[in-house]
Design a protein around this motif. Structure first.
Motif, short mmCIF file in Angstrom:
data_model
loop_
_atom_site.label_atom_id
_atom_site.label_comp_id
_atom_site.label_asym_id
_atom_site.label_seq_id
_atom_site.Cartn_x
_atom_site.Cartn_y
_atom_site.Cartn_z
N LYS A 3 124.41 65.97 43.99
CA LYS A 3 123.43 65.09 43.38
C LYS A 3 124.05 63.77 42.92
CE LYS A 3 119.86 68.12 41.54
NZ LYS A 3 119.50 68.87 40.34
N LEU A 4 125.36 63.77 42.76
CA LEU A 4 126.02 62.56 42.28
C LEU A 4 126.34 61.58 43.41
CD1 LEU A 4 128.41 64.03 39.60
CD2 LEU A 4 126.24 62.89 39.25
N ASP A 5 126.05 61.97 44.66
CA ASP A 5 126.30 61.02 45.74
C ASP A 5 125.42 59.80 45.56
OD1 ASP A 5 128.16 62.60 46.84
OD2 ASP A 5 126.84 63.49 48.35
N GLU A 6 126.01 58.66 45.76
CA GLU A 6 125.26 57.44 45.53
C GLU A 6 124.51 57.05 46.79
OE1 GLU A 6 127.56 54.08 44.26
OE2 GLU A 6 125.85 53.35 43.08
N LYS A 7 123.25 56.76 46.61
CA LYS A 7 122.44 56.36 47.75
C LYS A 7 122.11 54.88 47.65
CE LYS A 7 118.49 57.71 50.39
NZ LYS A 7 117.10 58.03 50.28
N ALA A 8 122.32 54.18 48.73
CA ALA A 8 121.98 52.76 48.74
C ALA A 8 120.54 52.63 49.19
CB ALA A 8 122.91 52.02 49.69
N VAL B 673 127.65 56.42 40.17
CA VAL B 673 128.23 55.11 40.53
C VAL B 673 129.74 55.21 40.79
CG1 VAL B 673 126.52 53.69 39.37
CG2 VAL B 673 128.57 54.35 38.15
N PHE B 674 130.34 56.32 40.37
CA PHE B 674 131.76 56.48 40.69
C PHE B 674 131.91 56.66 42.20
CE2 PHE B 674 132.61 58.52 36.25
CZ PHE B 674 132.47 57.29 35.66
N ALA B 675 133.04 56.19 42.71
CA ALA B 675 133.26 56.26 44.15
C ALA B 675 133.43 57.71 44.60
CB ALA B 675 134.49 55.44 44.52
N LYS B 676 133.26 57.92 45.89
CA LYS B 676 133.14 59.30 46.35
C LYS B 676 134.41 60.12 46.14
CE LYS B 676 133.73 58.14 51.23
NZ LYS B 676 132.97 57.67 52.35
N ASN B 677 135.55 59.50 46.03
CA ASN B 677 136.77 60.27 45.79
C ASN B 677 137.02 60.55 44.30
OD1 ASN B 677 137.06 60.01 48.51
ND2 ASN B 677 138.65 58.43 48.41
N ASN B 678 136.19 60.04 43.44
CA ASN B 678 136.41 60.17 41.99
C ASN B 678 135.10 60.36 41.25
OD1 ASN B 678 139.31 59.61 41.71
ND2 ASN B 678 138.76 57.59 42.47
#
Lengths: 482, 1107
Positions: A3-8, B673-678
């Motif tokens: 769920k924390l994946d950021e979607k543009a 908003v943290f990047a995918k590796n963190n």
């Protein structure tokens, strides 16, 4: 953690792009997009190329620093042109790097790469002439590890330009573009630009005299194939700069496309060039560029080019006729006669930066004059007259004859002024011909602040921002004198 | 008396019994002290008995007499030792001591309902005449609980007063709980409503200025509803956000902005959704121990706002009205039309052009004819007016408590047409659903509107900044000149046909209206599972709808050029928070106290923005309400950003014998908003406090030093300042044209970084709380060291990469400082009170390293006024401050003597500048030429110290409060001065420059007065604009009179008069030293360019409490 994946939501990302030919083509248009920014070619670059010149003056205080060779290293115009060129280069590098991995026909693939290489060469050609040996970037920027590039030599830059254009001229670029593709590179544009590059390499500072012949041969290819490429001189000089006749302008080999649209870039040049209270642009002109009366007197009275290039007299918005240097007129020395090649009516453009007037980067008359110059350098004037006279006769300026190699050379240089002034050639020509000192010493603007010639004036400074941000370039790598 | 009561007590004192009886009957009970002493513990289990029966049971075995006074509902119980009635005018003597038996001097002893009284002597003794044996003596002493005694037949009454430790029992709100101030282990400042209400400002953040040590509040614009920059213990971040986290009634607020200003001026304040009058208290959490519970959002400090809630008791209706006016403090004097015209003529002659002002037409008068001309600044200014109405109703019973408030606020600024209005309604409701379950509801709606005149627009664009224009506009032009008339457009104003924009029209005719609609609703349930364990869950949501309409009609320059232009921008932000946590509290073995909290939280935020622009209107009738009439459409844009934060948090407080206090707190935050590796960050902290005052060895000093506590803490907190999508490469639309056909194009326009991570602050804190003389004097001192590393930087990369910036984590910054706060009750008796508070804080920021990068420049935006556009104004470099002003150093002006006999310059030139009277720069690298390499550090925008000083006096019904606030040792870059005091043509100048500028007759060397003709190209950020920004301000004086009318329906009536910004002591030459035209920008602080003038405000208020 899914769920924390950021979607543009409102932008595209490279991960979900560059997957088919359509997307590649759209991305290629993004390379051309760097041309029609409203303030770069039409304003910043235009100012940098036109103003350092003894025949030119400017009314506008901020431009005087360019006309006076006394700009600062942090001048935003100098930075904007640099930034824009590298934006184009990186976008072209993206195409050149990614298109071979996208599924499409080989011919389409080669054409896209050829167009990107043409654009990359054009960008580097401006950079190397303005700033000297600049950072040579040939791959897409993909992270911090790829952003610091040291300066290369001018020779290395020219080597890339030549290689790119050689690829472009022989890899499936169309000979003629349908009208829906007007503004994109053609084989003829690649060859013309390559001829121009050789001609430039033959002059200052590289002075590679072997390039005269390469220039001569390349330009001759264009002249010999003008029917194939469907290019030729227009019968009427004034039509070249008529915003309504751009679609039928056979003389344009490569022209930056501007439109009235709000969606894409428009040109600000008519607005910046038009005299005050004239009807040649939206909301009045800014009258940024003025030519001296000396320059006007270079033209023969019969020369049709004079009154197209210079607005000696015009009817103002209020109906009054404004004539340069007429008694009592505020349109007078030392401000200069306004440039007349970029007129547009006030009614069509929605804003002063939205004029549709295209900028002619390469045109057939330039090919003829460059050919005449190269032919004279290689073989003397005998076979060079036809090219120069074709241009002169169209302008009703009479044919030349009986010149020596030296006097012919001077005649071609003069002819370039008469034919091509205000078309982004000035600084490049006076530099190539090593005439900066003359243009500083005899410049009204420069003498206003008693600027004396300095060899540093052959180059603009590397923008301050680049020097301070690029770890591979130190202050010691700045162009000498800045 | 015959009232029936029920009572069940076990091992209770008689006072507890009295308390229960009071609750049931409404009677109060007084008993002889000696009698109470004899009674011992009581157990009762009685139902449906009369009051008399119950009392008899209590006093069984004692010979007592009960007097029931029905009128006053008072029951007096006395020993029946002496049945004789006291003689009138009997004399009573005695001794007053503290709990330890030490005599108290100066205790006031009085008889209830009588004015006369006496005080104790040096031995604590007193002697007083009492009218009857039923008289009640009152013993009161500052810092002690007041005691009452019935005289009865006693002739000697000795009293031991109990200390009322001031302040230490006050409740402090911390994240997910509360704590008594005396038990705090972290560094926390509290600000009460009493302090907040004094400064008239629309938003509470501005009211925090000077109130808490370590909190720097800078009002970045003095306009109504202007924004503020808040820094708690210095700025940690170079490019990220340095604003604290706001937690309102336990709800962590998202970062809310408002509809875009499309580059036309400063943003207004995003906290406008909260009515400051609804606030009960504000806590500022400063050290890592306090903020670690907020994890990845704790690094910049946390501001906890608690709104007023209802209390059990009678309904209280309070109504207040405040109204006032404001006026400009300080106006710069600019040149008259005559001076301007002379200057223009001189300029023209110097460059070989005819003098423009030659009297040849009415538009070109001679300088003498031009006279004084138009005073543009006067034209756009006025007297500001403000008003506020506030109504609140609160009350409740043991079941339900409520607080309902409505508020209307209106402020018309000192610049014409600038005005902010706000209406607000709030309902706070608390319900005891059962003995175990409490439900709290909070709901508020706020509607605000702000007419803006766009100060600071010059920092962003050439158009739209009326203040900047009014300072420099051509005074020859009449005030009613329009952009389309003979003075308009490009045709006049000077001989070169430069643009003229009428500042008055820009103020009165341009429309720029921001409307914000905010709503907040939260439901919080608190369930007591056992005596020690509770479960709290809350769900809440905030919504903001914001719109900003901007319209430039034809009389403005932009409107003239484009046949009017309209911008319509919208923004919505919807935020949901769900929190659930357990709280546990237990005392073990009467000595060990444990308080713990553990929970989880989920936050979802969605913001959407829309912006559009059109131009080419047929007329100016419909403006932004009829954009369909425009003929030119620009591409509109929309954006949608979703952020998710998931968190787990835990905190334990452990108290050993009220001497040793330990706190451990931590949080794990996962953020989209943290990047995918963190994706996840962990933020632990620990604190230890030692209450030295409770150690046996300290008891000897305890009478003087009533509190002494040492606090230490260390912890790691984060800042999730990564912009949404900041870690991703992005592709944007970049079209091309073919003729008039638009061809779609796209390009990668930003380069991503998959390793991007949060900024991390490690903070150590050591603090001391000390109080003297029954806590009459309280001192808190803290020292901290905060190192922030992995700084998020919108890092300038060489343009040769094809991009200008990318975001990276690089480098570290240190903030260390001292904070000191003192509060003293200097006078505290029945008639007069004087409390005084002083706080001072000193923060030093230092850039420890930039991650191998040599320096970072603060560049003005590419759209800024031309001479600062893309030019480094500040620098951040290793070992330097964050940031420092940066530029060339002019040493003096070029004089004739600087040329040799051949006329060759003997100095290093910048841009070949050799004209007399121009700046002569310091060639710092001695290479014979002035270049960018000669730039130097010019100043430090960070203050050396901040302080606040409050004094509240009251005498009987009159009270006076005086508040000073100051900022010391900071520099300001005054770019307004660049336009007002340099030789740049076309613009009006300050009268001071006209009078003192370099001329052949006045060959001054003062760098503030260069000769005419300074070209823009030579105008650079330099030392000539750096000024000392220190100031001391008498921020507020309030005088109020409390009528204490307790008649009919009125309980209380207070009249007040106050003045704000009454006096400012500063050397700064601009409007006011409190500036920040680039708003919250960390890299461009303290820059003045067309700032909205600050004003003095005078207000009258009436406050009324109704029964």
């Amino acid at each position: 953690c899914e769920k924390l994946d950021e979607k543009a939501y409102s932008t595209l990302t490279p991960e979900n792009y560059f997957s088919n030919a359509d997307e590649a083509k759209v991305a290629l248009m993004g390379v051309y997009n760097t041309l029609n920014r409203e303030h770069i070619w039409t304003h910043n670059l235009f100012t940098m190329v036109l103003l350092p010149n003894k025949y030119v003056r400017t009314r506008v205080p901020v431009h005087k620093s360019i006309a006076q060779f006394s700009f600062s290293v942090s001048d935003d115009r100098i930075a904007n042109v640099w930034n824009n060129a590298y934006e184009a280069i990186n976008r072209a590098n993206t195409i050149i790097g990614r298109v071979p991995n996208i599924q499409m026909t080989d011919s389409l693939q080669r054409m896209f790469v050829a167009e990107a290489k043409f654009m990359r060469a054009l960008s580097y050609f401006n950079l190397v002439r303005l700033y000297g040996g600049v950072p040579l970037k040939t791959g897409e920027t993909e992270g911090l590890s790829t952003v610091y590039t040291p300066r290369s030599t001018e020779q290395e830059i020219y080597d890339l330009i030549v290689a790119d254009l050689q690829y472009a001229e022989s890899n499936n670029l169309p000979k003629i573009r349908p009208s829906s593709e007007r503004g994109r590179a053609t084989e003829c544009a690649a060859k013309t630009l390559l001829g121009k590059v050789y001609l430039t390499m033959a002059g200052f500072p590289l002075k590679q005299t072997d390039k005269w012949n390469l220039a001569r041969l390349k330009l001759k290819e264009v002249i010999d194939n003008k029917a194939t490429y469907n290019v030729d001189l227009l019968p009427n000089y004034a039509d070249l700069f008529d915003v309504n006749k751009e679609a039928s302008n056979k003389e344009a080999i490569f022209a930056i496309q501007f439109s009235y649209s709000q969606v894409s870039g428009g040109s600000a040049l008519p607005f910046f060039a038009a005299p005050l209270n004239s009807t040649f642009a939206t909301a009045n002109g800014q009258y940024n560029y003025g030519f001296t009366t000396d320059f006007r007197s270079l033209f023969a009275t019969s020369d049709k080019r004079r009154d197209v290039t210079l607005i000696s007299s015009y009817v103002a918005v209020n109906g009054a006729t404004v004539t340069y240097n007429a008694p009592g007129s505020t349109y007078r020395d030392p401000l200069g006669i306004a440039l007349g090649k970029y007129k547009d009516g006030p009614s069509k453009a929605p804003a002063n930066t939205r004029h549709a007037t295209d900028i002619l980067v390469l045109r057939y008359a330039d090919v003829l004059l460059m050919y005449a110059e190269a032919e004279n350098e290689v073989n003397g004037p005998d076979n060079a007259y036809s090219a120069i006279n074709e241009v002169r006769l169209r302008a009703n300026a009479g044919a030349l004859s009986g010149l020596t190699k030296d006097t012919f050379r001077d005649a071609v240089h003069l002819e370039r002024l008469l034919e091509l002034s205000g078309e982004l050639h000035e600084f490049f020509d006076i530099k190539r011909l090593e005439k900066i000192e003359d243009h500083v010493t005899n410049s009204y603007e420069a003498q206003q602040v008693q600027v004396s010639y300095d060899p540093k004036m052959y180059l603009y400074p590397i923008p301050d921002r680049e020097v301070s941000t690029n770890r591979a370039i130190g202050l010691e790598n700045q162009n000498p004198g800045y | 008396f015959a009232q029936k009561v029920n009572i069940q007590v076990k091992d209770a004192s008689i006072n507890e019994v009295f308390y229960k009886l009071t609750q049931q009957t409404g009677h109060t009970f007084t008993a002889d002290a000696a009698l109470i002493k004899k009674l011992g513990r009581i157990s009762l289990n009685l139902s449906n008995k009369t009051l008399k029966e119950v009392l008899e049971r209590c006093f069984v075995g004692h010979d007592v007499q009960m007097v029931f006074n029905e009128k006053d509902k008072i029951v007096i119980i006395k020993s029946n030792i002496s049945k004789a009635v006291a003689q009138p005018s009997a004399n009573v003597t005695g001794r007053v001591t503290d709990e330890n038996g030490e005599p108290l001097v100066g205790v006031s002893v009085g008889v209830k309902n009588q004015i006369a009284g006496v005080v104790t002597n040096t031995e604590g003794r007193y002697s007083i005449k009492v009218p009857s044996s039923n008289s009640i003596l009152i013993f009161s002493y500052l810092g002690f609980a007041t005691e009452e005694r019935i005289v009865l037949n006693n002739r000697e009454i000795n009293v031991a007063l109990k200390g009322k430790p001031k302040g230490l029992d006050e409740i402090v709100v911390i994240g997910y709980g509360t704590v008594q101030r005396g038990d705090l282990t972290g560094a926390i400042s509290s600000i009460s409503q009493k302090d907040l209400e004094k400064v008239p400002a629309a938003t509470f953040d501005l009211k925090l200025q000077g109130r808490a040590a370590g909190v720097m509040v800078t009002s970045t614009s003095a306009e109504p509803g202007g924004n503020a920059a808040i820094r708690i213990r210095g700025g940690n971040s170079i490019s990220g956000d340095n604003q604290p986290l706001y937690v309102i009634d336990g709800y962590p607020m998202p970062t809310i902005t408002e509809a875009s200003g499309t580059g036309y001026g400063q943003e207004s304040n995003p906290l406008s959704g909260i009515n400051p009058d609804d606030i009960e208290s504000i806590e500022v959490l400063k050290d890592a121990s306090a903020t670690a519970i907020y994890g990845a959002r704790g690094a910049n400090g946390v501001v906890i706002v608690t709104t007023k809630r209802g209390r059990e008791g009678a309904t209280n209706i309070s109504f207040d009205v405040l109204t006032g006016t404001s006026r400009i403090i300080n106006l710069p004097e600019v040149g008259t039309a005559q001076q301007y015209a002379e200057f223009q003529n001189e300029w023209n002659q110097s460059r070989g052009v005819f003098p423009y002002y030659d009297g040849s037409s009415e538009y070109r008068p001679t300088p003498e004819q031009a006279g004084i001309g138009t005073r543009w600044l006067d034209e756009i200014l006025r007297t500001g007016v403000n008003q506020k109405y506030n109504l609140s109703i609160n009350g409740g019973n043991s079941q339900t408590r409520y607080n309902i408030s409505g508020n209307y606020f209106e402020e018309s600024g000192v610049v014409k047409n600038s005005k902010m209005t706000r209406g607000n309604l709030r309902i706070n409701l608390d319900n005891n659903i059962s003995k175990k379950f409490t439900l709290s509801t909070t709901a508020s709606i706020t509607s605000s509107a702000n007419n803006r005149i766009n100060p600071g627009a010059a920092a962003a664009t050439i158009h739209g900044d009326a203040i900047y224009l009014a300072l420099r506009a051509n005074p020859v032009i009449p005030v009613d000149a329009t952009g389309t008339g003979p003075w308009g457009g490009t045709t006049s104003g000077d001989s070169d046909g430069n643009f003229f924009e009428n500042p008055l029209f820009l103020v009165t005719q341009k429309k720029d209206k921001t409307k914000n609609e905010d709503s907040f609703a939260q439901l919080k349930g608190d369930y007591k599972i056992t005596q020690d364990l509770g479960f709290v869950a809350n769900v809440g949501s905030t919504r903001r709808y914001s719109e900003r309409d901007i319209y430039f009609p034809r009389p403005t320059a932009l409107g003239f050029l484009y046949n009017s232009m309209a911008f319509v921008n919208k923004y919505t932000n919807i935020n949901y928070v769900t929190e659930a946590y357990f709280r546990y509290s237990k005392v073990f073995a009467n000595k060990y106290k444990l308080n713990a909290v553990a929970g989880t939280s989920y936050q979802l935020n969605e913001s959407r923005a829309y912006s559009s622009r059109v131009s080419g209107f047929p007329d100016d009738i419909l403006n932004t309400d009829g954009v369909q009439f425009a003929t030119t459409l620009y591409t509109p844009s929309t954006s949608k950003v979703v952020r998710v934060i998931k968190s787990y948090y835990i905190r334990g407080n452990f108290d050993i014998a009220s001497k040793y206090l330990f706190t451990f707190a931590g949080r794990a935050d996962g953020s989209s908003v943290f990047a995918k590796n963190n994706k996840w960050g962990y933020f632990p902290s620990g604190a230890f406090a030692w209450k030295i005052v409770n150690e046996p060895f300290f008891s000897g000093l305890k009478r003087t030093v009533t509190d002494l506590k040492l606090r230490t803490s260390y912890g790691i907190t984060g800042s999730q300042a990564i912009a949404p999508l900041g870690s991703l490469s992005r592709i944007s639309s970049t079209n091309y044209a073919s003729g008039e056909t638009i061809i779609s194009g796209t390009s990668i326009t930003s380069v991503g970084n998959p390793d991007l991570t949060w900024e991390q602050s490690k903070q150590a804190n050591i603090g001391l709380d000390v109080a003297f003389w029954r806590n009459r004097v309280r001192i808190t001192a803290d020292a901290y060291n905060k190192e922030t590393d992995r700084l998020l930087q919108s890092f300038n990369i060489p343009a040769s990469s094809g991009f200008l910036t990318t975001t990276v984590n690089m480098g570290s910054v240190r903030n260390r400082g001292l904070e000191f706060a003192l509060a003293a009750d200097l006078i505290d008796n029945r008639v007069a009170k004087w409390t005084s508070g002083f706080n001072i804080s000193m923060n030093r920021s230092k850039v420890l390293e930039l991650g191998g990068n040599s320096e970072i420049y603060g560049l003005a935006p590419a759209t800024a006024a031309s001479f600062i556009r893309n030019v480094p104004i500040t620098i951040v470099q290793n070992g330097g401050t964050l940031p420092a002003y940066w530029g060339l150093v002019a040493e003096r002006l070029i004089q004739e003597s600087d040329f040799d006999e051949n006329g060759k310059p003997t100095f290093a030139m910048y841009n070949n500048e050799r004209r007399l009277g121009q700046w002569l720069y310091k060639d710092t690298n001695n290479d014979g030429i002035i270049t960018a390499a000669d730039r130097q550090i010019l100043g430090d925008p960070n203050p050396k110290a901040l302080f606040g000083f409050t004094n509240d006096f009251s005498y009987k019904k009159l009270s006076v409060s005086v508040f000073f606030q100051g900022v010391l040792g900071n520099d300001i870059m005054n770019l307004t001065k660049a336009y007002l005091s340099t030789g740049m043509p076309y613009l009006n100048k300050s009268a001071d420059w006209f009078a003192n500028r370099w001329t052949a007759e006045n060959p001054t060397n003062d760098i503030s007065y260069p000769a005419l003709g300074t070209e823009m190209a030579n105008l650079q950020p330099g030392n000539y604009y750096i000024e000392d920004g220190s100031y001391i301000r008498l921020k507020n004086v309030t005088l109020s009179y409390d009528f204490k009318i307790n008649k009919s329906f009125i309980r209380n009536l207070t009249l007040s008069a106050s003045a704000t910004n009454l006096l400012t002591i500063t050397n700064y030459s601009g409007f006011d030293p409190e500036v920040g035209i680039f708003g919250n920008s960390n890299l461009l602080p303290g820059i003045d360019l067309g700032s909205y003038p600050r004003s003095q405000t005078f207000q009258l208020g009436l406050k009324c409490n109704l029964k």
